[in-house]
Enzyme design. Sequence first.
Site, mmCIF file in Angstrom:
data_model
loop_
_atom_site.group_PDB
_atom_site.id
_atom_site.type_symbol
_atom_site.label_atom_id
_atom_site.label_comp_id
_atom_site.label_asym_id
_atom_site.label_seq_id
_atom_site.Cartn_x
_atom_site.Cartn_y
_atom_site.Cartn_z
ATOM 1 C CG ASN A 171 -0.349 -0.181 2.518
ATOM 2 O OD1 ASN A 171 0.698 -0.806 2.658
ATOM 3 N ND2 ASN A 171 -0.971 0.368 3.546
ATOM 4 C CD GLU A 204 2.159 -0.053 10.262
ATOM 5 O OE1 GLU A 204 0.955 -0.395 10.326
ATOM 6 O OE2 GLU A 204 2.688 0.388 9.240
ATOM 7 C CB CYS A 212 -2.122 0.409 8.706
ATOM 8 S SG CYS A 212 -1.712 -1.062 7.740
#
Length: 478
Positions: free
Chosen positions: A151, A249, A283
Amino acid sequence: MYESYGICVGGKWRAAEGGATAAVLSPVTGRPLGACATASAADTRDAINAAEAGLMAMRALSGFARADALHRIADEMARRALEAARMNTAETGKPIAQAEREWVLSVDQFRWYAEEARRIYGRIIESRVPRGRFEVTREPVGIVAAFTAWNFPASLPARKLAPALAAGCSVILRPSSQTPGVAMVMVDCIRAGGLPDGAINLVTGSTAETYTPIMADPRVRKVSLTGSTRVGQQMLRDAAATVKKVSMELGGNAPLIIYDDADLDQALDLSVATKFANAGQVCVTADRFFVHESLHDRFVDGFVKRAQAIRLGDGADPATGMGPLINKGRLAEVDAIVADAVAAGAKIETGGKRAAGFNEGNFYEPTVLTGVTDDMQVFAEENFGPIAAITRFATEDEVLARANKGEMGLSAYAFTRSPDRARRTVAGLKAGMVGINSFALAAAEAPFGGTRFSGLGREGGSEGIEDYLDTKLTQLVF
């Protein structure tokens, strides 16, 4: 599109074993952008061997020499900014302005960690032993493996590569096979920085041929992941066998609280732009919108009008406000999430379907849902798409309790004019990062990361280099 690259072993580009390649598909058209090299297990072992040699050379460099190299890398990245942004837009479909901004932030990472390389400090501790003293020094952890998602194909590698190289580690980068080109451009820029051969390596390919050999090899001492919580849990299990250092993450499901004293126009302008950036595939974006009952209807009305004004299209067109989802699987998942919410009683205020007028590609309309409840899938889980799920709340205690439900703890946001309420909210939210009247959390100088099921460690800031260093204690007696 990828022919001049391949895999990178020992700082040199080469074809994968047997010339193996795989198609990279455009999310805009669904057609191949080109053929990317796919590494074999033997290729991956070659990269580990090269990284082992590179580590010895990196350890011999001073922090000042590494700093100079990182600045040269940043200079080369700045020179190739348009090329990188165009590659990003081609692979992800995101608007070109967003891709350009992402590359700028990636250059910032190398600039920041160039300076951090000069400031890896130790300390001296008085010893109880006569004529003795303790020395505490910091050393590179070793070979680092960096696994990144699709992403943000520029900023995610940069957050790992810059601190690792600044610390004196050698690195093997394994980017997403859906967006390998941006990582290749970045690695090519790193090659221009003058670091030792083997300092930077890149492999692309299947999990069995890339991930598995890396995780099994005890010479790889540190792994860093940006990915899903499920993948992170598996990585922790795999890392245990060779006791690798791990930072990650993972997913998020961020709450956004709009209090009754919020600046409504500010909240709307910022939250709509942030929610639909990268088609919601972020996110840290807000997924759960808690709006005070006194502002709910006005907020929904303003949100819908702004969402409807967003122009969908190919990110290469400067007029495009939102591009496609990354692939057909993501498109189907977003469609299913909306259908599940509607079946459970939510109302579609706008959007809620695959975008009309696009005969190819993975386009979905900016979507606003109301009447959602905390137990609906769209609220209880990260939707990772262009879906804003909005609900009402009445009191501060109520909304903080609801915002903290679930296992994630990456980011959280609130809009209020009250400093006291802001402080109570920051203290009450269970998240690694909190934005008050702002969504701007990602910066080279600030630590980025979550708590609970959203990850371990931090990227960015002074804290970001810590996971790439080991602490050594020496007792000296003379």
